[in-house]
Design an enzyme around this catalytic site. Structure first.
Site, PDB file in Angstrom:
ATOM      1  N   ASP A 306      18.742   6.668  46.049  1.00 18.62           N
ATOM      2  CA  ASP A 306      17.222   6.822  46.232  1.00 18.62           C
ATOM      3  C   ASP A 306      16.620   6.861  44.905  1.00 18.62           C
ATOM      4  O   ASP A 306      17.014   7.257  43.796  1.00 18.62           O
ATOM      5  CB  ASP A 306      16.903   7.892  47.023  1.00 18.62           C
ATOM      6  CG  ASP A 306      15.412   7.934  47.401  1.00 18.62           C
ATOM      7  OD1 ASP A 306      14.986   7.009  48.018  1.00 18.62           O
ATOM      8  OD2 ASP A 306      14.695   8.589  47.079  1.00 18.62           O
ATOM      9  N   GLU A 354      18.130   1.578  45.834  1.00 19.61           N
ATOM     10  CA  GLU A 354      16.780   1.576  46.256  1.00 19.61           C
ATOM     11  C   GLU A 354      15.652   1.424  45.215  1.00 19.61           C
ATOM     12  O   GLU A 354      15.424   1.960  44.219  1.00 19.61           O
ATOM     13  CB  GLU A 354      16.460   3.071  47.023  1.00 19.61           C
ATOM     14  CG  GLU A 354      15.085   3.176  47.746  1.00 19.61           C
ATOM     15  CD  GLU A 354      13.911   3.366  46.772  1.00 19.61           C
ATOM     16  OE1 GLU A 354      13.170   2.464  46.530  1.00 19.61           O
ATOM     17  OE2 GLU A 354      13.705   4.481  46.201  1.00 19.61           O
ATOM     18  N   ASP A 408      10.513   6.040  55.271  1.00 21.89           N
ATOM     19  CA  ASP A 408       9.416   6.232  54.905  1.00 21.89           C
ATOM     20  C   ASP A 408       8.058   5.517  55.542  1.00 21.89           C
ATOM     21  O   ASP A 408       7.034   5.867  55.304  1.00 21.89           O
ATOM     22  CB  ASP A 408       9.383   6.198  53.171  1.00 21.89           C
ATOM     23  CG  ASP A 408       9.904   7.350  52.507  1.00 21.89           C
ATOM     24  OD1 ASP A 408       9.942   8.616  53.033  1.00 21.89           O
ATOM     25  OD2 ASP A 408      10.357   7.230  51.375  1.00 21.89           O
TER      26      ASP A 408
END
Length: 506
Positions: A306, A354, A408
């Site tokens: 991430d 990401e 998200d």
């Protein structure tokens, strides 16, 4: 307890799969777990022609229940330990799980679930301490020895939290806060029973996770794991290794992580995580990061990192700020970290980047120089009439992952319902569709793209609206609660997905 590897069968050039966290699986115990509901999901993946299952970070969650704010970068989430499998193992009796509260099957009440499952785990631990099963005891001892590099500190940290009524370690008022060797030795002896209990929970997680991963491999399913770039302030990571972070003499962060204003928030996102002292990490040869990635790759087959852009440059916000607006960009370790990882762990790291948000040419150069696939999120493309990046016809490389949306994002159905008419019209014309099944249209867009990997949240396959959203960035509560029920895994959906997957050569 070595994890089995996928049989040496040639992998498909184009793969697809579903994003769903284990907490979302059906289970009678208030939260998804690694028991029958997980195997039913693996069976569904196999029936629907999928070869990938993506999860969120698997660590134990703290305040706010976010998988991205964990007590440890190495430990597993005890809440997804299956009581049913504990009954099979002889650590619980059928009577222990007979009186189950009436949980909402589509949502998680974390506070109540934690209390309930901790009660079951204490019974299981009591049974373990009296077990005549020498094999189980030997396996536990072997696990503790093998994982002691992180397990000893983690179990003591959690036992210490219990001894301090759950308070953040920064608020402990005795020498355990210092995490000095002398203090740790003293408290490990003082809290020995509690330390053993937390090691036992990690043993249970490991056994159940490895069994499930082996079942996935038997069905030709690979697992994509996920790690946050940063750690939580209230974590064993910071408590035990504070020299690796930008903190003051008492352990308080001096600068914290976040991102500047972006798609998700006009004031940016103030995550509040402590930032790394990258010079210290480099002095150690990036030992902590190597251990972290090695541990995660022992649990999963691929690893999504991430906020990859933070390795090129990260947004540093003074700790006293209330929003992320006043931050500044600071250079990260770049290739040096990943060269160290490759040198120790092997050249072809199965890492996905990401790379969403404010991405610069420098970030793209870092990603591409390492050969890591980046992410393409379809929702972003259709919101921008001038998009040259996220719509499928704009993809410039096959070395990427195409998502309908991420954890998200809103679900595609929820996103479409809230979108302006110009955006909805663009989607309808692009897909030659009336928009009534827009999430399925997006799945077809992803499957039909040139991206090597196509991933979609399970909510999009189920055509669910905003009520099923997993996370709302910036919202402090009511996140991470989504669950589905077994009836959602219909044969009709499996057949539709299998046919669409075959059509697009995945």
């Amino acid at each position: 307890m070595e994890t089995s590897q996928i049989e040496t069968k040639k992998k498909p050039e184009r793969m697809s799969g579903i994003l769903v966290h284990p907490t979302s699986f059906p289970s009678p115990y208030g939260i998804g777990d690694l028991g029958p509901g997980a195997r039913d999901f693996i069976d569904f993946l196999a029936r629907s022609g999928q070869h990938l299952w993506q999860v969120l970070p698997l660590g134990p969650t703290g305040f706010g229940d976010s998988p991205y704010q964990s007590f440890s970068s190495f430990a597993g989430q005890p809440l997804i330990i299956s009581p049913d499998l504990l009954v099979e193992a002889g650590l619980l009796t059928p009577e222990d799980v007979a009186d189950v509260p009436a949980w909402d099957p589509r949502s998680i009440d974390y506070g109540a679930v934690i209390n309930y499952k901790n009660g079951l785990f204490r019974k299981a631990y009591d049974a373990f301490t009296h077990t005549p099963d020498k094999t189980m005891i030997e396996e536990f001892e072997a696990f503790c020895e093998k994982e002691k590099e992180w397990l000893d500190d983690y179990a003591l940290f959690m036992a210490g939290k219990d001894a301090h009524e759950g308070r953040c370690w920064l608020d402990w008022d005795d020498d355990l806060r210092t995490a000095s060797p002398k203090a740790k030795e003293k408290w490990a002896d003082k809290l020995s029973e509690s330390v053993s209990y937390y090691k036992f929970l990690q043993f249970l997680f490991q056994v159940q996770w490895e069994d499930l991963r082996e079942y996935a491999h038997e069905n030709e399913i690979e697992i994509i794991g996920d790690i946050p770039i940063f750690v939580s302030t209230d974590s064993c990571d910071l408590w035990a290794d504070r020299a690796l972070f930008q903190v003051d003499t008492k352990g308080h962060p001096t600068k914290v992580a976040g991102v500047p204003p972006d798609y998700f928030s006009e004031s940016g996102q103030l995550w509040g995580n402590p930032l790394y002292d990258w010079d210290k990490h480099e002095e150690t040869g990036f030992k902590w990061w190597i251990s972290r990635v090695r541990r995660q790759l022992s649990l999963v087959d691929h690893l999504r990192i991430d906020h990859f852009r933070g390795f090129e440059a990260y947004w540093a916000v003074p700790a006293e700020e209330e929003t992320a607006v006043a931050g500044t960009w600071v250079k990260g370790p770049g290739e040096k970290l990943f060269r160290a990882l490759k040198r120790v762990l092997g050249g072809d790291l199965p890492i996905f980047a990401e790379d969403l948000g404010l991405i610069t040419p420098e970030v793209e150069e870092l990603r591409d120089s390492l050969g890591f696939p980046g992410m393409k999120v379809l929702q972003f493309g259709f919101e921008d009439p001038n998009d040259r990046q996220y719509c499928p016809h704009c993809f410039k490389t096959t070395n990427c992952l195409c998502y309908t949306g991420t954890h998200d994002n809103d679900t595609v159905m929820g996103w479409y319902a809230a979108a302006n008419e110009e955006t909805r019209d663009r989607v309808r014309r692009y897909g030659n569709t009336d928009g009534s099944c827009v999430s399925l249209d997006f799945i077809r867009f992803a499957l039909g793209s040139i991206a090597r990997y196509a991933i979609f949240p399970i909510q999009d396959l189920f055509m669910m609206g905003s009520e099923a959203r997993m996370n709302r960035p910036g919202a402090a509560c009511a996140n991470w609660t989504f669950r589905y029920v077994s009836e959602d895994l219909t044969q009709e959906r499996a057949e539709w997905l299998a046919a669409a997957t075959k059509l697009f050569g995945r």
